[in-house]
Design an enzyme around this catalytic site. Structure first.
Site, PDB file in Angstrom:
ATOM      1  N   GLY A  17       0.805  -1.229   0.000  1.00 45.95           N
ATOM      2  CA  GLY A  17       0.000   0.000   0.000  1.00 45.95           C
ATOM      3  C   GLY A  17       0.832   1.271   0.000  1.00 45.95           C
ATOM      4  NE  ARG A  21      -5.217   5.387   5.673  1.00 50.61           N
ATOM      5  CZ  ARG A  21      -5.988   4.318   5.769  1.00 50.61           C
ATOM      6  NH1 ARG A  21      -7.058   4.352   6.536  1.00 50.61           N
ATOM      7  NH2 ARG A  21      -5.690   3.206   5.117  1.00 50.61           N
ATOM      8  N   GLY A  82      -5.771  -1.652  -4.734  1.00 49.86           N
ATOM      9  CA  GLY A  82      -6.654  -2.072  -3.651  1.00 49.86           C
ATOM     10  C   GLY A  82      -6.307  -3.452  -3.119  1.00 49.86           C
ATOM     11  CB  THR A  83      -7.200  -5.094   0.097  1.00 49.31           C
ATOM     12  OG1 THR A  83      -8.581  -4.712   0.012  1.00 49.31           O
ATOM     13  CG2 THR A  83      -6.486  -4.165   1.059  1.00 49.31           C
ATOM     14  CE  LYS A 354      36.826  -2.012  21.111  1.00 51.05           C
ATOM     15  NZ  LYS A 354      37.736  -1.667  20.020  1.00 51.05           N
ATOM     16  CE1 TYR A 369      37.166   2.258  25.225  1.00 52.83           C
ATOM     17  CE2 TYR A 369      39.552   2.201  24.960  1.00 52.83           C
ATOM     18  CZ  TYR A 369      38.284   1.886  24.505  1.00 52.83           C
ATOM     19  OH  TYR A 369      38.131   1.194  23.333  1.00 52.83           O
ATOM     20  CB  ALA A 383      40.139   5.978  39.907  1.00 58.52           C
ATOM     21  CG  ASN A 389      42.024   0.657  22.255  1.00 56.93           C
ATOM     22  OD1 ASN A 389      42.051   1.887  22.376  1.00 56.93           O
ATOM     23  ND2 ASN A 389      40.933   0.001  21.937  1.00 56.93           N
ATOM     24  CB  ALA A 428      49.270   6.444  41.387  1.00 55.45           C
TER      25      ALA A 428
HETATM   26  C1  UD1 Z   1      -8.657  -2.683   5.391  1.00 60.26           C
HETATM   27  C2  UD1 Z   1     -10.023  -3.297   5.083  1.00 60.26           C
HETATM   28  C3  UD1 Z   1     -10.990  -2.954   6.207  1.00 60.26           C
HETATM   29  C4  UD1 Z   1     -10.433  -3.478   7.536  1.00 60.26           C
HETATM   30  C5  UD1 Z   1      -9.012  -2.950   7.752  1.00 60.26           C
HETATM   31  C6  UD1 Z   1      -8.410  -3.667   8.957  1.00 60.26           C
HETATM   32  C7  UD1 Z   1     -10.243  -3.320   2.649  1.00 60.26           C
HETATM   33  C8  UD1 Z   1     -10.870  -2.648   1.469  1.00 60.26           C
HETATM   34  N1  UD1 Z   1     -10.516  -2.770   3.822  1.00 60.26           N
HETATM   35  O1  UD1 Z   1      -8.811  -1.272   5.414  1.00 60.26           O
HETATM   36  O2  UD1 Z   1     -12.246  -3.535   5.962  1.00 60.26           O
HETATM   37  O3  UD1 Z   1     -11.289  -3.093   8.582  1.00 60.26           O
HETATM   38  O4  UD1 Z   1      -8.175  -3.221   6.632  1.00 60.26           O
HETATM   39  O5  UD1 Z   1      -7.143  -3.187   9.250  1.00 60.26           O
HETATM   40  O6  UD1 Z   1      -9.569  -4.313   2.483  1.00 60.26           O
HETATM   41  N2  UD1 Z   1      -2.424  -2.949   0.372  1.00 60.26           N
HETATM   42  C9  UD1 Z   1      -1.730  -3.460  -0.702  1.00 60.26           C
HETATM   43  N3  UD1 Z   1      -2.064  -3.053  -1.951  1.00 60.26           N
HETATM   44  C10 UD1 Z   1      -3.057  -2.179  -2.195  1.00 60.26           C
HETATM   45  C11 UD1 Z   1      -3.776  -1.663  -1.084  1.00 60.26           C
HETATM   46  C12 UD1 Z   1      -3.433  -2.076   0.181  1.00 60.26           C
HETATM   47  O7  UD1 Z   1      -0.809  -4.253  -0.526  1.00 60.26           O
HETATM   48  O8  UD1 Z   1      -3.308  -1.872  -3.369  1.00 60.26           O
HETATM   49  C13 UD1 Z   1      -2.038  -3.395   1.730  1.00 60.26           C
HETATM   50  C14 UD1 Z   1      -1.602  -2.247   2.613  1.00 60.26           C
HETATM   51  O9  UD1 Z   1      -0.195  -2.071   2.524  1.00 60.26           O
HETATM   52  C15 UD1 Z   1      -2.016  -2.719   3.999  1.00 60.26           C
HETATM   53  C16 UD1 Z   1      -3.192  -3.634   3.731  1.00 60.26           C
HETATM   54  O10 UD1 Z   1      -3.153  -3.970   2.354  1.00 60.26           O
HETATM   55  O11 UD1 Z   1      -1.006  -3.455   4.656  1.00 60.26           O
HETATM   56  C17 UD1 Z   1      -4.520  -2.964   4.069  1.00 60.26           C
HETATM   57  O12 UD1 Z   1      -4.649  -1.780   3.311  1.00 60.26           O
HETATM   58  P1  UD1 Z   1      -5.133  -0.436   3.992  1.00 60.26           P
HETATM   59  O13 UD1 Z   1      -5.148   0.620   2.973  1.00 60.26           O
HETATM   60  O14 UD1 Z   1      -4.376  -0.178   5.232  1.00 60.26           O
HETATM   61  O15 UD1 Z   1      -6.646  -0.833   4.323  1.00 60.26           O
HETATM   62  P2  UD1 Z   1      -7.572  -0.244   5.450  1.00 60.26           P
HETATM   63  O16 UD1 Z   1      -8.103   1.064   4.991  1.00 60.26           O
HETATM   64  O17 UD1 Z   1      -6.898  -0.273   6.744  1.00 60.26           O
HETATM   65 CA    CA Z   2      -4.787  -0.655   7.433  1.00 65.12          CA
END
Ligand code: UD1
Ligand code: CA
Length: 460
Positions: A17, A21, A82-83, A354, A369, A383, A389, A428
């Site tokens: 991802g 944020r 997306g996921t 060390k 040291y 002391a 070294n 000393a």
């Molecule tokens: C996601 C879930 C949400 C859940 C939450 C829990 C989805 C759409 N939503 O939201 O329902 O409650 O996790 O933590 O799945 N990632 C990729 N490739 C992408 C997008 C994301 O590898 O294209 C990875 C991100 O790096 C991350 C994970 O997938 O590790 C989740 O993505 P993130 O954007 O954090 O999803 P959430 O908004 O947290």
């Molecule tokens: Ca997340």
């Protein structure tokens, strides 16, 4: 009757991802949590599950992620769509694998092996196509909500797509699932981008499976903190605090006294024996092992070190050091890599050691040291002694050896390479440029023999 063959298990960890944020140059999953990258916590929860294959999906900062973690297969997601697209990318790397697939995000580091085992067992016993790990949260904002009809899971709606009424639902998607691989694979081909973020949502797979008449279940995590995701730095700080509380609570249950758990920072990888007392503020990191009945802190920062039973470490910093039983460190000592104290040894106030051994019962109590040195048994180092070294012209670090029973006078400069013989004494302020024979007292600059050492009383 023969047992049915155990089903194989694989995992897909989504870590591609954008970390929008998080506002970071470093991929989010590589940010530090209790001494390790975030994703390492997830992978160590997976490790005992004996996976046929663990696939990590990388994208944003892929090179960095792939250089940091080991023993997994990487699958590159070209665009962060997306996921569901991440899961599809990971699924492709599973080849002809048959069985169950755990799909989980790389940003949910508090999940435990135990909970994953419960989830998998439930999924298998119920012969489900998909089982979601969920939690009831008082503040569910940001998570996907579990929408049910009667008692059955219908679908998951994301925060941004939820109606006002759905936003009231406190049961949330943990983002961690077990799927039957074949069911997941076919459902993934049907996911569309019909949502506010125009992303392929893995969460849509749930409704797709339901419509096909497949069994979809939800299992609540025993402790809701296990599903907490880290999307920004405030959540990172919160999760770090919860992880600390969990680590400290476990240690206290196992017999460790932690005087003030709010100011004691112990990585989950650290081991501490019973009857050890830890005073605040103390930081214990990495592969540190602490024995029984030790006194640690106040003011200790100990990394990758081993402390044996009954030792004390007060106001000191230790890095890759070993401290023997009953040995004393500090106040205000610095043990650098390769410092090894035998039992009953002492390294005291404002002393840096060390790559050196301090033998059994030997003492370096103040302002010294000691580097690249071997100190035998029952040696006393006065002391402000320094083992000189390092030669800045040749850039060579040379060794010092101090044999058993020697007495090094205050403010001695030991110009290495140099050996101080058994029971020898330096006066000393002496500057020792040549080896000192056993039983001999040397003084001056450069130090020269003065006389033989007196026999100790009662030594015959
Ligand atoms: C996601 C879930 C949400 C859940 C939450 C829990 C989805 C759409 N939503 O939201 O329902 O409650 O996790 O933590 O799945 N990632 C990729 N490739 C992408 C997008 C994301 O590898 O294209 C990875 C991100 O790096 C991350 C994970 O997938 O590790 C989740 O993505 P993130 O954007 O954090 O999803 P959430 O908004 O947290
Ligand atoms: Ca997340």
């Amino acid at each position: 009757m023969p047992k049915p063959p155990a089903r194989a298990l694989a995992a897909i960890v989504m870590a591609a991802g954008e970390s929008k944020r998080f506002k970071t140059k470093t991929p989010k999953v590589l940010h530090d949590l209790a001494g390790r990258p975030l994703i390492a916590h997830v992978l160590s929860a997976l490790k005992p599950l004996r996976l046929t294959k663990a696939v990590v999906v990388t994208g944003r900062g892929a090179n960095q992620v792939e250089a940091t973690i080991k023993d997994v297969t990487f699958a590159r997601q070209e665009k962060q769509l997306g996921t569901a697209d991440a899961a599809r990318t990971g699924d492709e790397a599973l080849g002809d694998f048959q069985g169950d697939v755990l799909v989980l995000p790389g940003d949910t580091p508090l999940v435990t092996t135990k909970t994953l085992r419960v989830l998998i067992a439930y999924h298998r016993n119920q012969k489900a196509a998909a089982t979601i790990l969920t939690a009831k949260l008082d503040y569910p904002t940001g998570y996907g909500r579990i929408v049910r009809t009667n008692n059955d899971v219908d679908k998951i709606v994301e925060q941004t797509d939820a109606t006002e009424q759905q936003r009231q639902i406190k049961e949330v998607n943990g983002g961690i699932y077990v799927f039957d691989r074949a069911a997941l694979r076919s459902a993934l081909t049907k996911v569309e981008r019909a949502n506010k973020q125009k992303e392929f949502y893995l969460t849509d797979v749930i409704a797709i499976l339901k419509e096909k008449g497949e069994k979809v279940l939800a299992k609540a995590a025993p402790d809701p903190i296990e599903i907490l995701g880290i999307n920004d730095r405030a959540q990172l700080a919160l999760v770090a605090k919860l992880l600390r509380q969990r680590t400290n609570a476990t240690l206290m249950r196992n017999g460790v006294t932690i005087v003030d758990p709010d100011f004691t920072y112990i990585d989950p990888t650290v081991k501490v024996g019973p009857d050890t007392v830890i005073h605040p503020p103390t930081f214990l990191h990495g592969a540190t092992r602490i024995g029984e009945g030790c006194e640690i802190g106040p003011g200790a920062r100990i990394t990758d070190s081993r402390i044996d039973d009954g030792a004390t470490v007060i106001f000191s910093v230790l890095d890759n050091a070993r401290v023997g039983a009953q040995a004393q460190v500090g106040p205000y000592a610095y043990l650098r890599p390769g410092a090894r104290l035998a039992k009953n040894a002492k390294v005291g106030t404002f002393v840096e050691v060390k790559a050196s051994e301090v033998g059994e019962g030997s003492k370096v109590p103040h302002l010294s040291y000691i580097g690249d040195t071997v100190i035998g048994r029952d040696v006393n180092v006065g002391a402000a002694t320094v083992t000189v070294n390092y030669d800045p012209e040749t850039k060579i670090k040379a060794k010092t050896v101090i044999h058993d029973g020697a007495k090094i006078g205050s403010d001695t400069m030991l110009i290495a390479p140099v050996k101080v013989g058994k029971r020898a004494v330096t006066g000393a302020g002496s500057v020792v440029t040549k080896d000192v024979p056993a039983e001999t007292v040397v003084v001056g600059n450069p130090a020269r023999p003065l006389r033989k050492r007196k026999k100790p009383k009662g030594d015959g």
